[in-house]
Design a protein around this motif. Structure first.
Motif, PDB file in Angstrom:
ATOM      1  N   GLN A 205       0.847  -1.183   0.000  1.00  0.00           N
ATOM      2  CA  GLN A 205       0.000   0.000   0.000  1.00  0.00           C
ATOM      3  C   GLN A 205       0.891   1.245   0.000  1.00  0.00           C
ATOM      4  OE1 GLN A 205      -2.552   0.257   3.415  1.00  0.00           O
ATOM      5  NE2 GLN A 205      -3.431   2.221   2.802  1.00  0.00           N
ATOM      6  N   VAL A 206       0.650   2.101  -0.971  1.00  0.00           N
ATOM      7  CA  VAL A 206       1.457   3.306  -1.091  1.00  0.00           C
ATOM      8  C   VAL A 206       0.955   4.363  -0.118  1.00  0.00           C
ATOM      9  CG1 VAL A 206       2.172   5.171  -2.628  1.00  0.00           C
ATOM     10  CG2 VAL A 206       1.924   2.838  -3.517  1.00  0.00           C
ATOM     11  N   GLN A 207       1.902   4.960   0.603  1.00  0.00           N
ATOM     12  CA  GLN A 207       1.567   6.077   1.493  1.00  0.00           C
ATOM     13  C   GLN A 207       2.521   7.228   1.237  1.00  0.00           C
ATOM     14  OE1 GLN A 207       1.357   4.583   5.654  1.00  0.00           O
ATOM     15  NE2 GLN A 207      -0.710   5.417   5.607  1.00  0.00           N
ATOM     16  N   LEU A 208       1.954   8.418   1.192  1.00  0.00           N
ATOM     17  CA  LEU A 208       2.727   9.656   1.080  1.00  0.00           C
ATOM     18  C   LEU A 208       2.279  10.562   2.211  1.00  0.00           C
ATOM     19  CD1 LEU A 208       2.226  10.082  -2.755  1.00  0.00           C
ATOM     20  CD2 LEU A 208       4.370   9.445  -1.654  1.00  0.00           C
ATOM     21  N   VAL A 209       3.219  10.963   3.045  1.00  0.00           N
ATOM     22  CA  VAL A 209       2.881  11.780   4.204  1.00  0.00           C
ATOM     23  C   VAL A 209       3.666  13.078   4.136  1.00  0.00           C
ATOM     24  CG1 VAL A 209       2.810  11.925   6.706  1.00  0.00           C
ATOM     25  CG2 VAL A 209       2.403   9.725   5.574  1.00  0.00           C
ATOM     26  N   GLU A 210       2.947  14.150   3.856  1.00  0.00           N
ATOM     27  CA  GLU A 210       3.557  15.477   3.806  1.00  0.00           C
ATOM     28  C   GLU A 210       3.531  16.120   5.190  1.00  0.00           C
ATOM     29  OE1 GLU A 210       1.261  14.893  -0.162  1.00  0.00           O
ATOM     30  OE2 GLU A 210       0.842  14.618   1.987  1.00  0.00           O
ATOM     31  N   SER A 211       4.566  16.884   5.496  1.00  0.00           N
ATOM     32  CA  SER A 211       4.633  17.575   6.775  1.00  0.00           C
ATOM     33  C   SER A 211       5.486  18.834   6.629  1.00  0.00           C
ATOM     34  CB  SER A 211       5.223  16.664   7.857  1.00  0.00           C
ATOM     35  OG  SER A 211       6.535  16.283   7.511  1.00  0.00           O
TER      36      SER A 211
ATOM     37  N   CYS B  29       8.173  15.052   2.542  1.00  0.00           N
ATOM     38  CA  CYS B  29       7.200  14.047   2.088  1.00  0.00           C
ATOM     39  C   CYS B  29       7.861  12.688   2.223  1.00  0.00           C
ATOM     40  CB  CYS B  29       6.779  14.307   0.659  1.00  0.00           C
ATOM     41  SG  CYS B  29       5.856  12.943  -0.089  1.00  0.00           S
ATOM     42  N   ALA B  30       7.340  11.897   3.143  1.00  0.00           N
ATOM     43  CA  ALA B  30       7.861  10.551   3.369  1.00  0.00           C
ATOM     44  C   ALA B  30       7.013   9.552   2.595  1.00  0.00           C
ATOM     45  CB  ALA B  30       7.856  10.225   4.852  1.00  0.00           C
ATOM     46  N   ALA B  31       7.664   8.749   1.787  1.00  0.00           N
ATOM     47  CA  ALA B  31       6.963   7.770   0.957  1.00  0.00           C
ATOM     48  C   ALA B  31       7.209   6.365   1.470  1.00  0.00           C
ATOM     49  CB  ALA B  31       7.435   7.875  -0.488  1.00  0.00           C
ATOM     50  N   SER B  32       6.210   5.524   1.317  1.00  0.00           N
ATOM     51  CA  SER B  32       6.356   4.112   1.633  1.00  0.00           C
ATOM     52  C   SER B  32       5.490   3.319   0.657  1.00  0.00           C
ATOM     53  CB  SER B  32       5.960   3.818   3.080  1.00  0.00           C
ATOM     54  OG  SER B  32       4.620   4.185   3.312  1.00  0.00           O
ATOM     55  N   GLY B  33       5.851   2.054   0.487  1.00  0.00           N
ATOM     56  CA  GLY B  33       5.070   1.194  -0.397  1.00  0.00           C
ATOM     57  C   GLY B  33       5.438   1.318  -1.864  1.00  0.00           C
ATOM     58  N   ILE B  34       6.438   2.133  -2.179  1.00  0.00           N
ATOM     59  CA  ILE B  34       6.914   2.250  -3.560  1.00  0.00           C
ATOM     60  C   ILE B  34       8.431   2.153  -3.554  1.00  0.00           C
ATOM     61  CG2 ILE B  34       4.999   3.692  -4.360  1.00  0.00           C
ATOM     62  CD1 ILE B  34       6.954   6.081  -4.253  1.00  0.00           C
ATOM     63  N   ARG B  35       8.979   1.847  -4.731  1.00  0.00           N
ATOM     64  CA  ARG B  35      10.434   1.826  -4.866  1.00  0.00           C
ATOM     65  C   ARG B  35      10.872   3.264  -5.154  1.00  0.00           C
ATOM     66  NH1 ARG B  35      13.444  -1.909  -9.243  1.00  0.00           N
ATOM     67  NH2 ARG B  35      15.554  -1.193  -8.810  1.00  0.00           N
ATOM     68  N   PHE B  36      10.994   4.009  -4.107  1.00  0.00           N
ATOM     69  CA  PHE B  36      11.135   5.456  -4.159  1.00  0.00           C
ATOM     70  C   PHE B  36      12.233   5.906  -5.115  1.00  0.00           C
ATOM     71  CE2 PHE B  36      10.623   9.675  -2.475  1.00  0.00           C
ATOM     72  CZ  PHE B  36      11.898  10.227  -2.424  1.00  0.00           C
ATOM     73  N   SER B  37      13.357   5.244  -5.094  1.00  0.00           N
ATOM     74  CA  SER B  37      14.524   5.748  -5.810  1.00  0.00           C
ATOM     75  C   SER B  37      14.340   5.773  -7.329  1.00  0.00           C
ATOM     76  CB  SER B  37      15.763   4.922  -5.465  1.00  0.00           C
ATOM     77  OG  SER B  37      15.587   3.580  -5.873  1.00  0.00           O
ATOM     78  N   ILE B  38      13.407   4.998  -7.863  1.00  0.00           N
ATOM     79  CA  ILE B  38      13.258   4.959  -9.319  1.00  0.00           C
ATOM     80  C   ILE B  38      12.264   5.978  -9.840  1.00  0.00           C
ATOM     81  CG2 ILE B  38      13.825   2.503  -9.322  1.00  0.00           C
ATOM     82  CD1 ILE B  38      10.900   1.948 -10.073  1.00  0.00           C
ATOM     83  N   TYR B  39      11.589   6.669  -8.922  1.00  0.00           N
ATOM     84  CA  TYR B  39      10.575   7.644  -9.327  1.00  0.00           C
ATOM     85  C   TYR B  39      11.090   9.070  -9.287  1.00  0.00           C
ATOM     86  CZ  TYR B  39       6.807   4.223  -9.176  1.00  0.00           C
ATOM     87  OH  TYR B  39       5.985   3.156  -9.423  1.00  0.00           O
ATOM     88  N   GLY B  40      10.715   9.833 -10.302  1.00  0.00           N
ATOM     89  CA  GLY B  40      10.785  11.264 -10.133  1.00  0.00           C
ATOM     90  C   GLY B  40       9.717  11.668  -9.131  1.00  0.00           C
ATOM     91  N   MET B  41       9.935  12.768  -8.433  1.00  0.00           N
ATOM     92  CA  MET B  41       8.982  13.228  -7.431  1.00  0.00           C
ATOM     93  C   MET B  41       8.648  14.694  -7.681  1.00  0.00           C
ATOM     94  SD  MET B  41       8.258  10.709  -5.402  1.00  0.00           S
ATOM     95  CE  MET B  41       7.429  11.618  -4.087  1.00  0.00           C
TER      96      MET B  41
END
Length: 113
Positions: free
Chosen positions: A1-7, A22-34
Motif C-alpha cells: 500500500q502506497v503512502q505519502l505523508v507530507e509535513s 514528504c515521506a513515501a512508503s510502499g513504492i520503490r522510491f529511488s526509481i521515481y521522479g517526485m
C-alpha cells in the motif's frame, strides 16, 4: 500500500522560510521522479517543483530562485525548502511520484502577517 505523508507546513510571515517533507512508503522510491504540487483556495492543483530519479530539478517560474527541491533516497523522502515566502504561496502542498495517481493528504502553508 502506497503512502505519502507530507509535513512541515504552518503559518509564516512574508519573507519567511519553511521546509516541507514528504515521506513515501510502499513504492520503490529511488526509481521515481517526485513532484511537489500546490492547490490554493479556488484554484487548480499546480506543479511547483520536480526532481527526477537522477536528481535533475525544474521549477515553476513563480518559485524559481526561492524554492529548492531535494531528495534523500536512503530515507524515501523528498523535501521542499521554501524561502522568501509570499502571501501568494499560501496553499495546500502535496507530493506525487511522477506518472502515478498517488497523493497524500497534503500540508497547509499559510503566508500572512
Amino acid at each position: 500500500q502506497v503512502q505519502l505523508v507530507e509535513s512541515g507546513g504552518g503559518l509564516v510571515q512574508p519573507g519567511g522560510s519553511l521546509r516541507l517533507s514528504c515521506a513515501a512508503s510502499g513504492i520503490r522510491f529511488s526509481i521515481y521522479g517526485m513532484g511537489w504540487y500546490r492547490q490554493a483556495p479556488g484554484k487548480q492543483r499546480a506543479l511547483v517543483a520536480r526532481i527526477s530519479s537522477l536528481g535533475i530539478t525544474n521549477y515553476a517560474n513563480s518559485v524559481s530562485g526561492r524554492f529548492t527541491i531535494s531528495r534523500d533516497n536512503a530515507k524515501d523522502t523528498v523535501y521542499l525548502q521554501m524561502n522568501s515566502l509570499k502571501p501568494e504561496d499560501t496553499a495546500v502542498y502535496y507530493c506525487n511520484p511522477t506518472g502515478t495517481t498517488y497523493w497524500g493528504k497534503g500540508t497547509l502553508v499559510t503566508v500572512s502577517s
